[in-house]
Design a protein around this motif. Structure first.
Motif, PDB file in Angstrom:
ATOM      1  N   GLY A  50       1.261  -1.529   0.420  1.00 36.99           N
ATOM      2  CA  GLY A  50      -0.137   0.016  -0.028  1.00 36.99           C
ATOM      3  C   GLY A  50       0.903   1.553  -0.251  1.00 36.99           C
ATOM      4  N   ASP A  51       2.052   1.412   0.228  1.00 33.30           N
ATOM      5  CA  ASP A  51       2.920   2.606   0.406  1.00 33.30           C
ATOM      6  C   ASP A  51       3.688   2.851  -0.715  1.00 33.30           C
ATOM      7  OD1 ASP A  51       1.876   3.418   2.923  1.00 33.30           O
ATOM      8  OD2 ASP A  51       4.362   2.103   4.417  1.00 33.30           O
ATOM      9  N   GLY A  52       4.096   1.808  -1.364  1.00 33.84           N
ATOM     10  CA  GLY A  52       4.543   1.716  -2.804  1.00 33.84           C
ATOM     11  C   GLY A  52       5.475   0.767  -3.539  1.00 33.84           C
ATOM     12  N   GLY A  53       6.448   0.613  -4.308  1.00 35.20           N
ATOM     13  CA  GLY A  53       6.622  -0.679  -5.287  1.00 35.20           C
ATOM     14  C   GLY A  53       8.019  -0.856  -4.635  1.00 35.20           C
ATOM     15  N   ALA A  54       8.728  -2.202  -5.366  1.00 31.86           N
ATOM     16  CA  ALA A  54      10.093  -2.479  -4.818  1.00 31.86           C
ATOM     17  C   ALA A  54      10.608  -2.909  -6.045  1.00 31.86           C
ATOM     18  CB  ALA A  54      10.091  -3.510  -3.775  1.00 31.86           C
ATOM     19  N   TRP A  55      12.158  -2.709  -6.442  1.00 35.50           N
ATOM     20  CA  TRP A  55      12.614  -3.605  -7.694  1.00 35.50           C
ATOM     21  C   TRP A  55      13.532  -3.203  -6.678  1.00 35.50           C
ATOM     22  CZ3 TRP A  55       8.848   0.433  -7.493  1.00 35.50           C
ATOM     23  CH2 TRP A  55       8.369   0.563  -8.613  1.00 35.50           C
ATOM     24  N   GLN A  56      14.618  -4.971  -7.819  1.00 34.29           N
ATOM     25  CA  GLN A  56      16.117  -4.706  -7.540  1.00 34.29           C
ATOM     26  C   GLN A  56      16.518  -4.112  -8.798  1.00 34.29           C
ATOM     27  OE1 GLN A  56      17.191  -9.315  -7.798  1.00 34.29           O
ATOM     28  NE2 GLN A  56      18.707  -8.658  -6.403  1.00 34.29           N
ATOM     29  N   ILE A  57      17.486  -3.383  -8.546  1.00 31.44           N
ATOM     30  CA  ILE A  57      18.363  -2.812  -9.495  1.00 31.44           C
ATOM     31  C   ILE A  57      19.995  -3.520  -9.886  1.00 31.44           C
ATOM     32  CG2 ILE A  57      16.322  -0.635  -9.484  1.00 31.44           C
ATOM     33  CD1 ILE A  57      18.798   0.493  -8.442  1.00 31.44           C
ATOM     34  N   VAL A  58      20.179  -3.323 -11.027  1.00 29.62           N
ATOM     35  CA  VAL A  58      21.667  -3.721 -10.821  1.00 29.62           C
ATOM     36  C   VAL A  58      22.280  -2.467 -11.791  1.00 29.62           C
ATOM     37  CG1 VAL A  58      23.532  -5.095 -11.604  1.00 29.62           C
ATOM     38  CG2 VAL A  58      20.809  -5.778 -11.208  1.00 29.62           C
ATOM     39  N   ARG A  59      24.001  -2.045 -11.426  1.00 29.76           N
ATOM     40  CA  ARG A  59      24.327  -1.313 -11.682  1.00 29.76           C
ATOM     41  C   ARG A  59      25.615  -1.910 -11.235  1.00 29.76           C
ATOM     42  NH1 ARG A  59      22.657   5.145  -9.577  1.00 29.76           N
ATOM     43  NH2 ARG A  59      21.464   3.495  -7.681  1.00 29.76           N
ATOM     44  N   ALA A  60      26.908  -1.976 -12.667  1.00 29.78           N
ATOM     45  CA  ALA A  60      27.918  -2.313 -12.203  1.00 29.78           C
ATOM     46  C   ALA A  60      27.884  -3.604 -11.666  1.00 29.78           C
ATOM     47  CB  ALA A  60      28.835  -1.473 -11.842  1.00 29.78           C
ATOM     48  N   ARG A  67      13.158   0.801  -3.310  1.00 31.55           N
ATOM     49  CA  ARG A  67      11.516   1.768  -2.861  1.00 31.55           C
ATOM     50  C   ARG A  67      11.088   2.481  -3.238  1.00 31.55           C
ATOM     51  NH1 ARG A  67       7.449  -0.969  -1.186  1.00 31.55           N
ATOM     52  NH2 ARG A  67       6.477  -0.315   0.542  1.00 31.55           N
ATOM     53  N   VAL A  68      10.001   3.236  -4.101  1.00 32.99           N
ATOM     54  CA  VAL A  68       9.280   4.340  -4.590  1.00 32.99           C
ATOM     55  C   VAL A  68       7.867   4.406  -3.832  1.00 32.99           C
ATOM     56  CG1 VAL A  68       8.727   5.615  -6.645  1.00 32.99           C
ATOM     57  CG2 VAL A  68      11.522   3.676  -6.601  1.00 32.99           C
ATOM     58  N   PRO A  69       7.760   5.031  -3.187  1.00 36.48           N
ATOM     59  CA  PRO A  69       6.597   5.467  -2.862  1.00 36.48           C
ATOM     60  C   PRO A  69       5.294   5.950  -3.807  1.00 36.48           C
ATOM     61  CG  PRO A  69       7.856   6.794  -2.578  1.00 36.48           C
ATOM     62  CD  PRO A  69       8.604   6.191  -2.711  1.00 36.48           C
ATOM     63  N   TRP A  70       4.086   5.344  -3.658  1.00 37.49           N
ATOM     64  CA  TRP A  70       3.440   5.658  -4.846  1.00 37.49           C
ATOM     65  C   TRP A  70       2.497   7.691  -4.894  1.00 37.49           C
ATOM     66  CZ3 TRP A  70       3.654   1.967  -7.382  1.00 37.49           C
ATOM     67  CH2 TRP A  70       2.798   0.711  -6.469  1.00 37.49           C
ATOM     68  N   PRO A  71       2.957   8.112  -5.672  1.00 37.18           N
ATOM     69  CA  PRO A  71       3.130   9.177  -5.896  1.00 37.18           C
ATOM     70  C   PRO A  71       1.212  10.348  -5.492  1.00 37.18           C
ATOM     71  CG  PRO A  71       3.065   8.700  -7.997  1.00 37.18           C
ATOM     72  CD  PRO A  71       3.475   7.298  -7.051  1.00 37.18           C
ATOM     73  N   GLY A  72       0.303   9.546  -5.453  1.00 36.25           N
ATOM     74  CA  GLY A  72      -1.053   9.723  -4.573  1.00 36.25           C
ATOM     75  C   GLY A  72      -1.101   8.969  -3.579  1.00 36.25           C
ATOM     76  N   GLY A  73      -0.071   8.541  -2.458  1.00 36.93           N
ATOM     77  CA  GLY A  73      -0.055   8.219  -1.540  1.00 36.93           C
ATOM     78  C   GLY A  73       0.133   6.676  -1.228  1.00 36.93           C
ATOM     79  N   GLU A  74      -0.298   6.690  -0.043  1.00 44.08           N
ATOM     80  CA  GLU A  74      -0.984   5.173   0.517  1.00 44.08           C
ATOM     81  C   GLU A  74      -2.652   4.610   0.047  1.00 44.08           C
ATOM     82  OE1 GLU A  74      -1.485   2.428   4.022  1.00 44.08           O
ATOM     83  OE2 GLU A  74      -0.976   4.516   4.631  1.00 44.08           O
TER      84      GLU A  74
END
Length: 104
Positions: A50-60, A67-74
């Motif tokens: 309800g708070d946002g989405g999570a991604w596994q990212i890869v750099r190098a 973790r990115v919160p939803w722009p419109g809130g919960e």
């Protein structure tokens, strides 16, 4: 405490995002991850609540969690997940200077 969606709902969202929107995952990651000289080469959505989405990212070659919160809130409704992911995509396009594709 964020709203926790049922496991089958989360699985369906992740399957859709990672199967049909891999490029959008990468765009969102590049727009919202901490600034770095290292390019993000992959992004896989790993969770949603309800708070946002999570991604596994890869750099190098090094994985990290984003973790990115939803722009419109919960949120607490499954239908709101789509709305919020589309909003993340639109903000990501704006931040990166990318022309967004139309939404259906």
């Amino acid at each position: 405490m964020p709203h926790i969606f049922e496991p089958d709902v989360v699985a369906a969202i992740l399957r859709h995002m990672n199967g049909d929107h891999a490029d959008d995952n990468l765009l969102i990651a590049r727009a919202f991850a901490t600034a770095s000289d290292l390019e993000i080469t992959s992004a896989v959505m790993t969770d949603v609540d309800g708070d946002g989405g999570a991604w596994q990212i890869v750099r190098a070659g090094i994985p990290e969690e984003l973790r990115v919160p939803w722009p419109g809130g919960e949120i607490s409704e499954r239908a709101a997940v789509r709305r919020e992911i589309v909003a993340l995509y639109d903000v990501a396009c704006e931040k990166l200077g990318v022309e967004p594709r139309p939404h259906s």
